[in-house]
Design a protein around this motif. Structure first.
Motif: not given
Length: 686
Positions: A77-80, A97-100, A664-667
């Motif tokens: 799922t989306r983190a930020r 959260q596992i990956t960041d 793929a990036r929210k921004e």
């Protein structure tokens, strides 16, 4: 890897809204980030970004994997700004959260031989040059396990669960363009990557559905050549020797067969699979490997799109595409008889995965009112339990529009279908080509802020990609703003060439028949004109990938019948697309579109390409693309933008330097979203 505290979606939405509201207070427009090239797009008011903020905060959860021993799952799922992996340790527990990372991570699993080690897959900038990584407990950075100069994808886990089967092939930026690419199949121990062993080199790159026999000595696999032509093989793992098992030697050589979803039976004597050998649709079947006998079971009027055998080999989970809705069914693997139907909530099931102990089945569920969540079926009790809750913050999801099926007749009398989401207050009535569908209900009610609309409404036609894809009912996501707040009806057509309607229908747009699918949209424009609640003078056509081509083709074929078009990562020139798409994809695309090396086909592809007909595009055009797209190179966008502008057409252009085949990036997705709303305001909402 840096671990940060999770920020609740509601708080994130508030922060985003306050930020853009602060800009709006001083009258500043939204500033695109440094990775976006923006041309011809008018300033985006910060007030608009603040208003739509709740519609940008949806965070669907999708199943990545089970824990190898515990009843826990890993979800994506989306983190930020990007999708990352999270651990869910109990039903409705807060995801940990596992990956960041700056790059999206959509798939990963705890390694069975050492369950505190995560193995995951990631590319860079959307280039799809995927690599396999290992993240050790307490580590800040992952360990690269594969050759960074190639592209890789996990294929299967061996029966001993101590090796990962990985497929890899060259990419053009490393090896140059070539004909006849191959796929290396490698056994990889993530704990000892130096000991990786290549067990096969397969011709072509369309290989998939790898399934180990229960004794671990054989592999079944499918060789994909087109959506209507695949070959099933069984390979000796030790020697690499392969034997083709379907189509069988005695089958009709003039009729291709498509087979997929391969699973070895637990006694090793046969394969469970889906195939259209004896009909129009993918049916669940059992293939006896000694006699070649093929026995079908289960539904016959719809495609079986997933067939998963439990690890103990006793139960089959089947997902059936019933009028676009994914329906879950269970079967006894020995008798092939259906078991009691699980009581699954309304929605579409996908991505089923068995727990290693065979006692539970996890799956994704998507519906009009939910962004997407993971559910678990406990087989012994036949009880379904929700494991994640992707909340809709700041909006009333119960009032989101539900898509309703529609049908119309095309130029040759063939029935074409799709789905429509009407704005609240708009209702054409049952006599205008709408019909019921499993898991849906027709309704018209106030939504979100309680807005209702009257009079004929503008229309946005959203055409799916593929073209071997299918528009299906489900969560509209950000499109809910178009329907709820702008009063724009959304139609998603399934033109000829779409999947889900049989092998004949999916082949109706191949090669020289490419323009027939465009005529299906022409017939849809006629249907729109006949609806009392839709405004045929205010239609925008949009699509991504192949849908982007379709949007451009509609703009050149029916220029006076649309108000504008939106092309996202679309094909503008079939010849240059086929010449420049990644080599490992080219042969598969030639089967669908035609071989550009053949003079007659090349001439045809050149003639129908939108860039050759761009002078006919007279209404505003919005083009968006990712600079790193390996499927449809960004040069397709550059061609249509330059040509249309030279002809005097108003063109908006958005190019993202850090994206591939989609944003793929929210921004980046946010800015594209704002620009799309502005485009609708300028073309159909004035």
């Amino acid at each position: 890897m840096r671990r940060r505290p999770n920020v609740p979606a509601a708080l994130a939405a508030v922060v985003a809204a306050l930020t853009v509201a602060a800009c709006a207070h001083v009258g500043e427009p939204v500033v695109p980030n440094e990775n976006l090239r923006v041309e011809g797009i008018p300033p985006i008011p910060a007030a608009l970004a603040a208003k739509v903020a709740p519609y940008t905060e949806f965070r669907p959860r999708s199943l990545s994997s089970w824990h190898p021993a515990k009843r826990e799952i890993v979800v994506a799922t989306r983190a930020r700004n990007t999708t990352q992996l999270f651990d869910v340790r109990a039903p409705l527990a807060a995801p940990a959260q596992i990956t960041d990372y700056a790059e999206p991570v959509r798939y990963g699993a705890w390694w069975p031989a050492k369950p505190d080690v995560l193995v995951f897959v990631r590319d860079a900038g959307g280039n799809e040059q995927s690599q396999v990584y290992r993240l050790d407990p307490g580590a800040t950075e992952p360990v690269l396990l594969t050759d960074a100069a190639r592209t890789h994808r996990p294929l299967a886990l061996n029966r001993a669960r101590d090796r990962l089967l990985v497929g890899s092939t060259d990419v053009d930026r490393a090896g140059g363009r070539r004909e006849s690419p191959t796929l290396d199949v490698v056994l990889l121990d993530p704990l000892d990557p130096a000991g990786a062993t290549r067990i096969a080199n397969l011709p072509g790159t369309g290989w998939g559905d790898f399934s180990y026999s229960f004794d671990g000595l054989r592999l079944a696999m499918s060789e994909f050549r087109s959506v209507t032509e695949t070959y099933l093989w069984v390979m000796n793992v030790a020697t690499g020797e392969r034997r083709r098992v379907l189509p069988a030697p005695g089958d009709d050589p003039t009729r291709t067969v498509a087979s997929t979803e391969v699973n070895f039976s637990r006694d090793g004597k046969g394969l469970f699979l889906t195939t259209d050998r004896d009909g129009e649709f993918q049916r669940a079947s059992y293939l006896d490997l000694e006699t070649g006998t093929l026995e079908a079971f289960g539904p016959s009027a719809w495609d079986v799109e997933q067939l998963a055998l439990s690890r103990d080999g006793r139960t089959l989970a089947m997902v059936v595409n019933e009028a676009g809705v994914g329906v879950l069914r269970l079967y006894d693997a020995d008798t092939r008889r259906e078991l009691p139907r699980p009581d699954v909530p309304i929605g579409t099931v996908s991505g089923v995965q068995w727990h290693p102990d065979s006692g539970a089945l996890a799956f994704n569920l998507d519906s009009a009112r939910s962004p997407g969540d993971v559910y678990v079926l406990e087989v012994a009790s036949n009880r379904v339990e929700r494991w994640t809750e992707a909340k809709v913050e700041g909006l009333d999801a119960s009032r989101f529009a539900v898509q309703v099926p529609i049908e119309w007749k095309s130029f040759d009398g063939r029935t074409i279908s799709g789905f429509i989401a009407r704005p609240p207050g708009a209702n054409a009535g049952p006599s205008r080509g709408t019909r019921a569908s499993p898991g849906t209900e027709a309704r018209s009610a106030p939504v979100a802020g309680g807005s209702t609309f009257s009079g004929r409404r503008p229309v946005m036609i959203q055409i799916h990609g593929g073209p071997e894809g299918q528009a299906r009912p489900g969560f509209l996501g950000r499109w809910n703003y178009y329907v709820n707040e702008l009063g724009v009806a959304i139609i998603e057509p399934n033109v000829r060439g779409s999947t889900g309607y049989g092998r004949t229908f999916v082949s109706l747009d191949n090669g020289m028949k490419r323009e027939d699918s465009v005529k299906d949209i022409g017939a849809l424009l006629d249907w729109i004109a006949a609806q009392p609640d839709l405004d045929a003078s205010r239609v925008v056509v949009a699509g991504g990938s192949y849908g982007g081509y379709m949007s451009l083709a509609v703009a050149t074929t029916y220029p006076d019948r649309i108000a504008g078009s939106i092309d996202v990562v679309g094909i503008a020139n079939f010849v240059t697309f086929l010449e420049r798409t990644e080599t490992y994809r080219r042969d598969l695309r030639r089967v669908e579109y035609g071989d550009e090396r053949d003079p007659e086909m090349r001439a045809f592809l050149s003639r129908i390409s939108p860039v050759a007909n761009a002078a006919k595009i007279v209404k505003p055009l919005f083009v968006a693309h990712g600079r790193n797209d390996p499927r449809v190179p960004y040069t397709e966008a550059e061609q249509i933008v330059a040509t249309a502008r030279a002809n005097g057409t108003p063109v908006w252009y958005l190019l993202a330097a850090n994206e591939g085949h989609g944003f793929a990036r929210k921004e980046n997705a946010d800015f594209y979203y704002y620009a799309t709303i502005r485009f609708l305001q300028e073309t159909v909402l004035k």
